[in-house]
Design an enzyme around this catalytic site. Structure first.
Site, short mmCIF file in Angstrom:
data_model
loop_
_atom_site.label_atom_id
_atom_site.label_comp_id
_atom_site.label_asym_id
_atom_site.label_seq_id
_atom_site.Cartn_x
_atom_site.Cartn_y
_atom_site.Cartn_z
CG HIS A 47 78.01 -51.64 -50.09
ND1 HIS A 47 77.21 -50.83 -50.88
CD2 HIS A 47 77.50 -52.90 -50.22
CE1 HIS A 47 76.28 -51.55 -51.46
NE2 HIS A 47 76.43 -52.82 -51.09
CG HIS B 263 77.68 -56.56 -50.74
ND1 HIS B 263 76.55 -56.21 -50.02
CD2 HIS B 263 78.30 -57.53 -50.01
CE1 HIS B 263 76.49 -56.95 -48.92
NE2 HIS B 263 77.54 -57.74 -48.88
CG HIS C 110 74.16 -53.24 -46.53
ND1 HIS C 110 72.96 -53.84 -46.78
CD2 HIS C 110 75.02 -53.69 -47.50
CE1 HIS C 110 73.06 -54.60 -47.85
NE2 HIS C 110 74.30 -54.54 -48.31
CG ASP D 67 72.99 -51.98 -51.28
OD1 ASP D 67 72.71 -51.09 -52.10
OD2 ASP D 67 73.29 -53.14 -51.60
CG HIS E 228 70.19 -51.64 -54.96
ND1 HIS E 228 69.74 -52.65 -54.15
CD2 HIS E 228 71.49 -51.94 -55.23
CE1 HIS E 228 70.71 -53.52 -53.94
NE2 HIS E 228 71.79 -53.12 -54.60
CG ASP F 164 75.30 -55.57 -55.90
OD1 ASP F 164 76.08 -55.70 -54.95
OD2 ASP F 164 74.13 -55.18 -55.76
CG HIS F 165 77.13 -51.71 -54.86
ND1 HIS F 165 76.36 -50.57 -54.85
CD2 HIS F 165 76.29 -52.72 -54.52
CE1 HIS F 165 75.11 -50.88 -54.51
NE2 HIS F 165 75.05 -52.18 -54.30
#
Length: 314
Positions: free
Chosen positions: A63, A65, A140, A211, A269, A67-68
C-alpha cells in the site's frame, strides 16, 4: 528460498527497527530477489546484507503509506548506478506509477532500465512455469493488499538405477525421461517416464500481508501457507487503537494464522511503543493461539528446507 526482513517497524524508524521491507531471496530458484515494500532507508539496510540491487527482479508494494514506499526513490536510482540494466517489474496499488514517475521527473533521475508497472492487483498477477503470485484486498484505512507466492511442484525425480537397468544410456534420453517424456531405445523398447521417476517435492507457499485489520481475506490468502507474514502493530491491551488505525493486534495475527492453518506465523510491523523487553509478553499472547509464532527483527532470516518441507530460522 530465504525470507530476509530488512525492516520490521511500524510508522517510522526506531533505534531497534527500520520501516517495512522484506526480501524474498530466490537465488537458487531463479537467480533473483523479490522485494516486498520499500520503506525509508531500505537501501541502507541492503548494504548490510549480501543482496545486490541489480538482482532485484520484482518489487511488490502492499500500500502507499510512506513507511512502505519512501525508500523506493533511492533504491531505484542505486539499482541503475550499480549496473542494473534488466527490466524491473513494480506491482502496487493505483498511484504507485504516478509516485515513481513524478519522483524520477522532479529529481531528473535517469534509469538505465525500464520499469514495468502493474497496478491491477486482484487474483493472479504473475505466473510462469515455476511460480504463481496472487493478491487480494485487505482491510486498512487505504487500499492495502496481501500477496501469496506459490512455488509450483518441482520436476519429477529420476531414478537412475531403474533407468539404466532398463537399458537407458547416459545422455539426453535420461533428461527426457526426467521431464516426463517417454523414450524409445535403439532396440525399439519403449521406456515410460513414470516407470523410472517419482513425483518431485511440492514447492513452498509464502503469504506476505500488508497493513490490515483482522479480516477473512488475510486468512483465505494464507490458507495452508508454510509461512505467513502478518502485521502485529498492537497488543491485546491496545486493541481499540488497532481497529481505529486499521491495524491488527498480535492476538489477531495469531488468530488469522490459526484460521488459515498456516504452519509458521512471523509477526511483523511492530510498533515502536514495544521495547525488546516486551517481546516475550507479545510472543506469549500469540502462542496462546498459534504455537508456531516468531517475531521478526531487522535482519531476521528464515529459510525453506526442501527435504523437511519446513521453514526454519537461520
Amino acid at each position: 528460498m530465504q525470507l530476509l526482513f530488512l525492516g520490521t517497524g511500524a510508522g517510522m524508524p526506531s533505534k531497534q527497527r527500520n520501516t517495512s521491507a522484506i526480501a524474498l531471496k530466490l537465488l537458487e530458484e531463479r537467480g533473483s530477489v523479490w522485494l516486498f515494500d520499500c520503506g525509508e532507508a531500505t537501501q541502507h539496510q541492503i548494504l548490510r546484507t549480501s543482496i545486490k540491487p541489480r538482482k532485484i527482479e520484482k518489487v511488490f508494494i502492499t500500500h502507499l503509506h510512506g513507511d512502505h514506499i519512501f525508500g523506493l526513490p533511492g533504491l531505484l536510482g542505486s539499482r541503475s548506478f550499480q549496473g542494473g540494466d534488466e527490466p524491473l517489474d513494480l506491482y502496487g496499488p493505483e498511484g504507485i506509477r504516478e509516485f515513481v514517475e513524478t519522483m524520477l521527473r522532479l529529481s531528473r533521475t535517469h534509469l538505465s532500465y525500464p520499469i514495468r508497472f502493474h497496478e491491477q492487483l486482484e487474483g493472479v498477477i504473475f505466473e510462469d512455469d515455476a511460480m504463481l503470485v496472487e493478491t487480494a484486498l485487505l482491510d486498512h484505512v487505504i487500499p492495502s493488499y496481501g500477496y501469496r507466492i506459490t512455488q509450483k511442484p518441482l520436476p519429477p525425480k529420476l531414478q537412475i538405477g531403474k533407468a539404466t537397468a532398463l537399458g537407458v544410456p547416459k545422455g539426453p534420453l535420461l533428461a527426457k525421461l526426467k521431464n516426463g517424456e517417454d523414450v524409445v531405445l535403439e532396440d525399439g523398447t519403449t521406456v515410460k517416464s513414470d516407470e523410472v521417476t517419482e513425483p518431485g517435492n511440492r514447492g513452498f507457499i509464502v503469504s506476505i500481508l500488508g497493513d490490515t485489520r483482522f479480516c477473512q481475506a488475510a486468512a483465505e490468502l494464507s490458507h495452508g501457507a508454510d509461512v505467513m507474514v502478518h502485521e502485529a502493530t498492537f497488543d491485546a491491551e491496545t486493541k481499540k487503537l488497532a481497529g481505529e488505525y486499521g491495524h491488527s493486534t498480535i492476538l489477531e495475527a495469531a488468530e488469522t494464522a490459526r484460521l488459515a492453518s498456516a504452519k509458521l506465523l512471523v509477526a511483523n510491523h511492530i510498533s515502536a511503543r514495544f521495547l525488546p523487553e516486551d517481546e516475550k509478553r507479545l510472543l506469549q499472547q500469540a502462542r496462546s493461539i498459534h504455537s508456531n509464532t516468531a517475531i521478526a527483527q531487522d535482519f531476521s532470516e528464515f529459510a525453506w528446507n526442501q527435504h523437511s518441507q519446513k521453514m526454519r530460522k537461520i
